[in-house]
Design a protein around this motif. Sequence first.
Motif, PDB file in Angstrom:
ATOM      1  N   THR A 145     -40.981  16.645   8.518  1.00 37.52           N
ATOM      2  CA  THR A 145     -39.996  15.917   7.661  1.00 37.52           C
ATOM      3  C   THR A 145     -39.044  17.138   7.832  1.00 37.52           C
ATOM      4  OG1 THR A 145     -40.680  17.399   5.963  1.00 37.52           O
ATOM      5  CG2 THR A 145     -41.466  14.673   5.575  1.00 37.52           C
ATOM      6  N   GLY A 146     -37.481  16.525   7.901  1.00 35.44           N
ATOM      7  CA  GLY A 146     -36.771  17.305   8.523  1.00 35.44           C
ATOM      8  C   GLY A 146     -36.608  18.312   7.766  1.00 35.44           C
ATOM      9  N   SER A 147     -36.802  18.526   6.276  1.00 33.89           N
ATOM     10  CA  SER A 147     -36.719  19.504   6.393  1.00 33.89           C
ATOM     11  C   SER A 147     -37.625  20.552   5.658  1.00 33.89           C
ATOM     12  CB  SER A 147     -36.607  19.331   4.090  1.00 33.89           C
ATOM     13  OG  SER A 147     -37.844  18.026   3.967  1.00 33.89           O
ATOM     14  N   ALA A 168     -44.680  15.311  18.815  1.00 37.11           N
ATOM     15  CA  ALA A 168     -44.527  13.624  19.124  1.00 37.11           C
ATOM     16  C   ALA A 168     -43.174  13.130  19.873  1.00 37.11           C
ATOM     17  CB  ALA A 168     -44.813  12.890  17.946  1.00 37.11           C
ATOM     18  N   PRO A 169     -43.379  11.969  20.592  1.00 41.16           N
ATOM     19  CA  PRO A 169     -41.815  11.803  21.304  1.00 41.16           C
ATOM     20  C   PRO A 169     -40.918  10.999  20.102  1.00 41.16           C
ATOM     21  CG  PRO A 169     -44.139  10.805  21.729  1.00 41.16           C
ATOM     22  CD  PRO A 169     -44.606  11.916  21.260  1.00 41.16           C
ATOM     23  N   HIS A 170     -41.552  10.437  19.196  1.00 40.41           N
ATOM     24  CA  HIS A 170     -39.887  10.359  18.544  1.00 40.41           C
ATOM     25  C   HIS A 170     -39.578  11.400  17.629  1.00 40.41           C
ATOM     26  CE1 HIS A 170     -44.042  10.031  15.908  1.00 40.41           C
ATOM     27  NE2 HIS A 170     -43.246  10.004  14.864  1.00 40.41           N
ATOM     28  N   ARG A 171     -40.276  12.041  17.423  1.00 43.74           N
ATOM     29  CA  ARG A 171     -39.878  13.473  16.471  1.00 43.74           C
ATOM     30  C   ARG A 171     -38.941  14.378  18.030  1.00 43.74           C
ATOM     31  NH1 ARG A 171     -44.773  12.969  13.748  1.00 43.74           N
ATOM     32  NH2 ARG A 171     -45.424  14.834  14.208  1.00 43.74           N
ATOM     33  N   ILE A 172     -39.210  14.432  19.181  1.00 44.47           N
ATOM     34  CA  ILE A 172     -38.706  15.138  19.987  1.00 44.47           C
ATOM     35  C   ILE A 172     -37.073  15.278  19.443  1.00 44.47           C
ATOM     36  CG2 ILE A 172     -38.838  13.812  22.137  1.00 44.47           C
ATOM     37  CD1 ILE A 172     -39.200  17.958  21.482  1.00 44.47           C
ATOM     38  N   THR A 173     -36.284  14.493  19.709  1.00 49.91           N
ATOM     39  CA  THR A 173     -34.895  15.113  19.347  1.00 49.91           C
ATOM     40  C   THR A 173     -34.608  15.932  18.412  1.00 49.91           C
ATOM     41  OG1 THR A 173     -34.942  13.178  21.183  1.00 49.91           O
ATOM     42  CG2 THR A 173     -32.832  13.840  19.964  1.00 49.91           C
ATOM     43  N   GLY A 205     -33.569  24.622  29.981  1.00 50.63           N
ATOM     44  CA  GLY A 205     -31.934  25.490  29.670  1.00 50.63           C
ATOM     45  C   GLY A 205     -32.157  25.647  27.872  1.00 50.63           C
ATOM     46  N   PRO A 206     -30.614  25.691  27.750  1.00 56.71           N
ATOM     47  CA  PRO A 206     -30.715  26.445  26.305  1.00 56.71           C
ATOM     48  C   PRO A 206     -30.184  25.310  25.308  1.00 56.71           C
ATOM     49  CG  PRO A 206     -28.813  26.806  27.682  1.00 56.71           C
ATOM     50  CD  PRO A 206     -29.614  25.563  28.534  1.00 56.71           C
ATOM     51  N   LEU A 207     -31.162  25.212  24.134  1.00 53.79           N
ATOM     52  CA  LEU A 207     -31.820  24.344  23.312  1.00 53.79           C
ATOM     53  C   LEU A 207     -30.622  23.182  23.061  1.00 53.79           C
ATOM     54  CD1 LEU A 207     -33.327  26.527  21.062  1.00 53.79           C
ATOM     55  CD2 LEU A 207     -34.638  25.009  21.957  1.00 53.79           C
ATOM     56  N   ALA A 208     -29.480  23.345  23.042  1.00 56.38           N
ATOM     57  CA  ALA A 208     -28.321  22.349  22.886  1.00 56.38           C
ATOM     58  C   ALA A 208     -28.302  21.514  24.232  1.00 56.38           C
ATOM     59  CB  ALA A 208     -27.398  22.993  22.886  1.00 56.38           C
ATOM     60  N   GLU A 209     -28.259  22.442  25.296  1.00 57.97           N
ATOM     61  CA  GLU A 209     -28.497  20.692  26.100  1.00 57.97           C
ATOM     62  C   GLU A 209     -29.513  19.457  26.362  1.00 57.97           C
ATOM     63  OE1 GLU A 209     -28.472  23.357  30.436  1.00 57.97           O
ATOM     64  OE2 GLU A 209     -25.919  23.417  29.695  1.00 57.97           O
ATOM     65  N   LEU A 210     -31.195  20.486  26.583  1.00 62.69           N
ATOM     66  CA  LEU A 210     -32.382  20.265  25.737  1.00 62.69           C
ATOM     67  C   LEU A 210     -32.077  18.931  24.989  1.00 62.69           C
ATOM     68  CD1 LEU A 210     -34.985  22.945  26.556  1.00 62.69           C
ATOM     69  CD2 LEU A 210     -33.959  20.903  28.644  1.00 62.69           C
ATOM     70  N   ALA A 212     -29.198  17.250  24.230  1.00 60.81           N
ATOM     71  CA  ALA A 212     -28.389  16.511  24.283  1.00 60.81           C
ATOM     72  C   ALA A 212     -29.922  15.230  25.696  1.00 60.81           C
ATOM     73  CB  ALA A 212     -27.401  16.829  24.780  1.00 60.81           C
ATOM     74  N   TRP A 213     -30.115  15.908  26.273  1.00 60.00           N
ATOM     75  CA  TRP A 213     -31.325  15.234  27.242  1.00 60.00           C
ATOM     76  C   TRP A 213     -31.953  14.780  26.673  1.00 60.00           C
ATOM     77  CZ3 TRP A 213     -36.355  16.354  27.218  1.00 60.00           C
ATOM     78  CH2 TRP A 213     -37.417  15.908  28.459  1.00 60.00           C
ATOM     79  N   SER A 214     -32.638  15.436  25.331  1.00 56.85           N
ATOM     80  CA  SER A 214     -33.709  14.442  25.081  1.00 56.85           C
ATOM     81  C   SER A 214     -33.539  12.559  23.971  1.00 56.85           C
ATOM     82  CB  SER A 214     -34.228  15.254  23.733  1.00 56.85           C
ATOM     83  OG  SER A 214     -35.597  14.400  23.098  1.00 56.85           O
ATOM     84  N   ALA A 215     -31.653  13.043  22.994  1.00 57.89           N
ATOM     85  CA  ALA A 215     -31.447  11.929  22.543  1.00 57.89           C
ATOM     86  C   ALA A 215     -30.245  11.317  23.775  1.00 57.89           C
ATOM     87  CB  ALA A 215     -29.859  12.549  22.574  1.00 57.89           C
ATOM     88  N   GLU A 216     -30.298  11.483  24.848  1.00 57.44           N
ATOM     89  CA  GLU A 216     -30.289  10.158  25.694  1.00 57.44           C
ATOM     90  C   GLU A 216     -31.754  10.153  26.954  1.00 57.44           C
ATOM     91  OE1 GLU A 216     -27.194   9.920  29.872  1.00 57.44           O
ATOM     92  OE2 GLU A 216     -27.305  11.846  28.778  1.00 57.44           O
TER      93      GLU A 216
END
Length: 283
Positions: A145-147, A168-173, A205-210, A212-216
Amino acid sequence: MDENGAGRVVLVGAPLGNTGDASTRLREVLAAADVVAAEDTRRLTRLCRDLDITVGGRIVSYFEGNEERRTPDLVEALRGGAVVAVVTDGGMPSVSDPGYRLVRAALDAGFAVTAAPGPSAVTTALALSGLPSDRFCFEGFLARTGSGRRSRLRELAAEPRTLVFFEAPHRITGMLQDLAQTFGAEREAAVCRELTKTYEEIRRGPLAELAAWSAEAGPRGEITVVVAGAPAGPADRPADDDLRAAVAEREAAGTSRRDAIQAVADAYGLRKREVYELVHAAQ
Protein backbone atom coordinates in the motif's frame (compact mmCIF):
# COMPACT_ATOMS: atom_id res chain seq x y z
CA MET A 1 21.22 -39.43 1.64
CA ASP A 2 24.26 -37.63 3.08
CA GLU A 3 27.40 -39.78 3.02
CA ASN A 4 27.41 -39.72 6.83
CA GLY A 5 23.78 -40.78 6.98
CA ALA A 6 22.66 -37.45 8.44
CA GLY A 7 20.06 -35.20 6.87
CA ARG A 8 21.02 -31.76 5.70
CA VAL A 9 19.63 -28.78 3.82
CA VAL A 10 21.37 -27.32 0.78
CA LEU A 11 20.32 -23.87 -0.42
CA VAL A 12 20.89 -23.76 -4.17
CA GLY A 13 21.54 -20.45 -5.94
CA ALA A 14 19.72 -20.57 -9.29
CA PRO A 15 20.44 -18.41 -12.37
CA LEU A 16 18.58 -15.10 -12.46
CA GLY A 17 17.85 -15.54 -16.14
CA ASN A 18 20.89 -16.72 -18.08
CA THR A 19 21.23 -20.48 -17.59
CA GLY A 20 24.92 -20.16 -18.41
CA ASP A 21 25.38 -18.83 -14.88
CA ALA A 22 24.43 -22.19 -13.37
CA SER A 23 27.24 -23.60 -11.28
CA THR A 24 28.66 -27.11 -11.40
CA ARG A 25 27.54 -27.58 -7.80
CA LEU A 26 23.97 -26.65 -8.72
CA ARG A 27 23.98 -29.48 -11.23
CA GLU A 28 25.49 -31.93 -8.75
CA VAL A 29 23.17 -31.04 -5.88
CA LEU A 30 19.95 -31.16 -7.92
CA ALA A 31 20.93 -34.49 -9.44
CA ALA A 32 21.88 -36.09 -6.11
CA ALA A 33 19.38 -34.64 -3.61
CA ASP A 34 16.78 -36.93 -2.08
CA VAL A 35 14.22 -34.13 -2.06
CA VAL A 36 14.18 -30.94 -4.14
CA ALA A 37 11.91 -28.25 -2.69
CA ALA A 38 11.21 -25.84 -5.56
CA GLU A 39 9.42 -22.49 -5.49
CA ASP A 40 7.96 -23.32 -8.91
CA THR A 41 8.22 -26.94 -10.02
CA ARG A 42 7.54 -25.99 -13.65
CA ARG A 43 10.46 -23.57 -13.68
CA LEU A 44 12.66 -26.19 -12.07
CA THR A 45 11.68 -28.70 -14.74
CA ARG A 46 12.50 -26.19 -17.47
CA LEU A 47 15.85 -25.31 -15.86
CA CYS A 48 16.80 -28.98 -15.56
CA ARG A 49 15.83 -29.61 -19.16
CA ASP A 50 17.93 -26.67 -20.35
CA LEU A 51 20.91 -27.87 -18.30
CA ASP A 52 20.41 -31.56 -19.08
CA ILE A 53 20.01 -32.44 -15.39
CA THR A 54 18.10 -35.50 -14.27
CA VAL A 55 16.67 -35.04 -10.78
CA GLY A 56 16.89 -38.39 -9.04
CA GLY A 57 14.95 -37.45 -5.91
CA ARG A 58 11.43 -36.36 -5.11
CA ILE A 59 10.35 -32.88 -6.25
CA VAL A 60 7.93 -30.93 -4.06
CA SER A 61 6.57 -27.41 -4.39
CA TYR A 62 7.77 -25.00 -1.70
CA PHE A 63 6.49 -21.46 -2.08
CA GLU A 64 5.07 -18.65 0.05
CA GLY A 65 1.60 -20.17 0.11
CA ASN A 66 2.61 -23.58 1.47
CA GLU A 67 6.01 -22.91 3.06
CA GLU A 68 4.74 -22.92 6.65
CA ARG A 69 2.67 -26.07 6.15
CA ARG A 70 5.31 -28.03 4.24
CA THR A 71 8.32 -27.22 6.43
CA PRO A 72 7.52 -29.90 9.07
CA ASP A 73 7.36 -32.54 6.31
CA LEU A 74 10.80 -31.54 5.08
CA VAL A 75 12.19 -31.68 8.61
CA GLU A 76 10.82 -35.22 8.86
CA ALA A 77 12.69 -36.05 5.66
CA LEU A 78 15.84 -34.72 7.30
CA ARG A 79 15.25 -37.00 10.27
CA GLY A 80 15.23 -39.88 7.83
CA GLY A 81 18.68 -38.86 6.59
CA ALA A 82 17.56 -37.05 3.42
CA VAL A 83 19.47 -34.33 1.66
CA VAL A 84 16.91 -31.60 0.95
CA ALA A 85 17.81 -29.07 -1.76
CA VAL A 86 15.92 -25.78 -1.84
CA VAL A 87 15.76 -23.86 -5.12
CA THR A 88 13.79 -20.74 -6.00
CA ASP A 89 12.90 -19.14 -9.32
CA GLY A 90 16.22 -17.30 -9.33
CA GLY A 91 18.92 -16.18 -6.91
CA MET A 92 19.54 -17.44 -3.40
CA PRO A 93 16.75 -19.06 -1.39
CA SER A 94 15.62 -17.23 1.77
CA VAL A 95 16.54 -13.78 0.36
CA SER A 96 12.98 -12.47 -0.13
CA ASP A 97 12.19 -16.00 -1.29
CA PRO A 98 11.22 -19.29 0.39
CA GLY A 99 13.90 -20.95 2.48
CA TYR A 100 14.22 -19.10 5.76
CA ARG A 101 11.57 -21.14 7.59
CA LEU A 102 13.26 -24.40 6.66
CA VAL A 103 16.72 -23.08 7.56
CA ARG A 104 15.48 -22.04 10.99
CA ALA A 105 13.55 -25.28 11.56
CA ALA A 106 16.49 -27.44 10.42
CA LEU A 107 18.94 -25.62 12.68
CA ASP A 108 16.56 -25.82 15.64
CA ALA A 109 16.26 -29.57 15.05
CA GLY A 110 20.05 -29.97 14.93
CA PHE A 111 20.53 -30.55 11.21
CA ALA A 112 23.27 -29.06 9.06
CA VAL A 113 22.52 -26.31 6.56
CA THR A 114 24.87 -25.43 3.73
CA ALA A 115 24.70 -23.72 0.34
CA ALA A 116 25.67 -24.14 -3.27
CA PRO A 117 26.08 -20.37 -3.79
CA GLY A 118 24.94 -18.75 -6.97
CA PRO A 119 23.71 -15.52 -8.51
CA SER A 120 22.05 -12.86 -6.39
CA ALA A 121 19.92 -10.03 -7.77
CA VAL A 122 20.87 -7.92 -4.75
CA THR A 123 24.62 -7.90 -5.30
CA THR A 124 24.35 -7.96 -9.11
CA ALA A 125 22.19 -4.82 -9.16
CA LEU A 126 24.38 -3.15 -6.55
CA ALA A 127 27.51 -3.76 -8.61
CA LEU A 128 25.87 -2.50 -11.82
CA SER A 129 24.27 0.58 -10.27
CA GLY A 130 27.42 2.71 -10.21
CA LEU A 131 26.56 3.71 -6.64
CA PRO A 132 28.80 3.13 -3.60
CA SER A 133 28.87 -0.56 -2.77
CA ASP A 134 31.24 -0.73 0.19
CA ARG A 135 28.30 -0.53 2.59
CA PHE A 136 24.66 -1.22 1.78
CA CYS A 137 21.41 -2.44 3.27
CA PHE A 138 18.79 -4.65 1.65
CA GLU A 139 15.12 -3.78 2.23
CA GLY A 140 13.48 -6.35 -0.04
CA PHE A 141 9.89 -5.55 -1.00
CA LEU A 142 8.25 -2.49 0.52
CA ALA A 143 4.63 -2.51 1.70
CA ARG A 144 2.10 -2.97 -1.08
CA THR A 145 0.00 0.00 0.00
CA GLY A 146 1.11 3.55 -0.69
CA SER A 147 0.72 4.65 2.93
CA GLY A 148 2.74 1.71 4.26
CA ARG A 149 5.42 2.26 1.65
CA ARG A 150 5.74 5.97 2.39
CA SER A 151 5.91 5.31 6.11
CA ARG A 152 8.85 2.94 5.69
CA LEU A 153 10.61 5.30 3.28
CA ARG A 154 10.38 8.12 5.81
CA GLU A 155 12.20 5.86 8.28
CA LEU A 156 14.91 5.21 5.69
CA ALA A 157 15.34 8.76 4.39
CA ALA A 158 18.38 9.46 6.57
CA GLU A 159 20.05 6.04 6.00
CA PRO A 160 23.61 6.80 4.80
CA ARG A 161 24.23 3.40 3.19
CA THR A 162 23.20 2.51 -0.35
CA LEU A 163 19.75 0.90 -0.31
CA VAL A 164 18.56 -2.06 -2.38
CA PHE A 165 14.88 -2.88 -2.95
CA PHE A 166 12.83 -5.38 -4.93
CA GLU A 167 9.62 -4.21 -6.57
CA ALA A 168 6.86 -5.57 -8.78
CA PRO A 169 6.43 -3.93 -12.21
CA HIS A 170 2.88 -2.76 -11.53
CA ARG A 171 4.07 -0.88 -8.41
CA ILE A 172 7.42 0.47 -9.62
CA THR A 173 6.17 3.87 -10.79
CA GLY A 174 4.41 4.59 -7.52
CA MET A 175 7.47 3.44 -5.59
CA LEU A 176 9.82 5.70 -7.55
CA GLN A 177 7.47 8.64 -7.13
CA ASP A 178 7.35 8.07 -3.37
CA LEU A 179 11.14 7.71 -3.27
CA ALA A 180 11.58 11.02 -5.11
CA GLN A 181 9.16 12.76 -2.79
CA THR A 182 10.64 11.30 0.40
CA PHE A 183 14.36 11.09 -0.42
CA GLY A 184 14.54 14.10 -2.75
CA ALA A 185 14.12 14.39 -6.51
CA GLU A 186 17.88 14.55 -7.12
CA ARG A 187 18.91 11.48 -5.10
CA GLU A 188 20.77 9.15 -7.47
CA ALA A 189 19.38 5.70 -8.12
CA ALA A 190 19.35 2.82 -10.60
CA VAL A 191 16.49 0.65 -11.80
CA CYS A 192 17.76 -2.80 -12.82
CA ARG A 193 15.32 -4.85 -14.88
CA GLU A 194 15.49 -8.45 -16.09
CA LEU A 195 19.04 -8.99 -14.83
CA THR A 196 21.14 -11.37 -16.96
CA LYS A 197 18.22 -11.97 -19.32
CA THR A 198 17.97 -11.12 -23.01
CA TYR A 199 16.33 -7.75 -22.37
CA GLU A 200 18.40 -6.70 -19.36
CA GLU A 201 18.11 -2.96 -18.79
CA ILE A 202 19.81 -0.65 -16.28
CA ARG A 203 18.46 2.91 -15.97
CA ARG A 204 20.54 5.28 -13.85
CA GLY A 205 19.74 8.84 -12.81
CA PRO A 206 18.01 11.08 -10.27
CA LEU A 207 14.86 9.62 -8.72
CA ALA A 208 12.56 12.18 -10.34
CA GLU A 209 13.87 11.30 -13.81
CA LEU A 210 13.52 7.59 -13.15
CA ALA A 211 9.95 8.07 -11.91
CA ALA A 212 9.07 9.99 -15.09
CA TRP A 213 10.70 7.32 -17.26
CA SER A 214 8.82 4.54 -15.47
CA ALA A 215 5.48 6.32 -15.83
CA GLU A 216 6.04 6.59 -19.57
CA ALA A 217 7.76 3.29 -20.30
CA GLY A 218 5.83 0.96 -17.97
CA PRO A 219 8.79 -1.38 -17.35
CA ARG A 220 8.05 -5.09 -17.07
CA GLY A 221 9.81 -8.08 -15.60
CA GLU A 222 11.70 -8.56 -12.36
CA ILE A 223 12.99 -5.26 -10.96
CA THR A 224 15.66 -4.35 -8.43
CA VAL A 225 16.07 -0.72 -7.36
CA VAL A 226 19.31 0.67 -5.93
CA VAL A 227 19.26 4.10 -4.25
CA ALA A 228 22.15 6.21 -2.99
CA GLY A 229 22.35 6.73 0.75
CA ALA A 230 21.45 10.02 2.40
CA PRO A 231 23.96 12.84 1.93
CA ALA A 232 26.27 13.44 4.86
CA GLY A 233 25.86 16.65 6.84
CA PRO A 234 28.39 19.49 6.59
CA ALA A 235 30.27 18.20 9.64
CA ASP A 236 30.78 14.89 7.86
CA ARG A 237 32.39 16.35 4.73
CA PRO A 238 35.08 13.92 3.56
CA ALA A 239 38.64 15.03 2.94
CA ASP A 240 39.45 16.39 -0.53
CA ASP A 241 41.33 13.23 -1.50
CA ASP A 242 38.35 11.08 -0.46
CA LEU A 243 36.01 13.18 -2.62
CA ARG A 244 38.34 12.78 -5.59
CA ALA A 245 38.48 9.03 -4.95
CA ALA A 246 34.68 8.85 -4.82
CA VAL A 247 34.47 10.52 -8.24
CA ALA A 248 37.15 8.20 -9.62
CA GLU A 249 35.30 5.14 -8.29
CA ARG A 250 32.14 6.13 -10.13
CA GLU A 251 34.07 6.86 -13.32
CA ALA A 252 35.71 3.45 -13.12
CA ALA A 253 32.24 1.93 -12.89
CA GLY A 254 31.27 3.55 -16.20
CA THR A 255 29.68 6.82 -15.05
CA SER A 256 30.64 9.93 -16.99
CA ARG A 257 32.83 12.42 -15.14
CA ARG A 258 30.09 15.02 -15.15
CA ASP A 259 27.57 12.60 -13.67
CA ALA A 260 30.12 11.24 -11.20
CA ILE A 261 30.87 14.73 -9.93
CA GLN A 262 27.16 15.48 -9.61
CA ALA A 263 26.53 12.22 -7.74
CA VAL A 264 29.34 12.85 -5.26
CA ALA A 265 28.15 16.42 -4.71
CA ASP A 266 24.62 15.17 -4.06
CA ALA A 267 25.82 12.40 -1.77
CA TYR A 268 27.63 14.82 0.54
CA GLY A 269 25.42 17.88 0.23
CA LEU A 270 28.08 19.89 -1.63
CA ARG A 271 27.92 22.26 -4.56
CA LYS A 272 28.76 20.59 -7.84
CA ARG A 273 31.24 23.37 -8.60
CA GLU A 274 33.17 22.62 -5.42
CA VAL A 275 33.67 18.97 -6.34
CA TYR A 276 34.44 19.89 -9.95
CA GLU A 277 37.22 22.23 -8.87
CA LEU A 278 38.70 19.62 -6.52
CA VAL A 279 38.85 17.01 -9.29
CA HIS A 280 40.37 19.30 -11.88
CA ALA A 281 42.82 20.96 -9.48
CA ALA A 282 44.51 17.57 -9.05
CA GLN A 283 45.17 17.14 -12.75
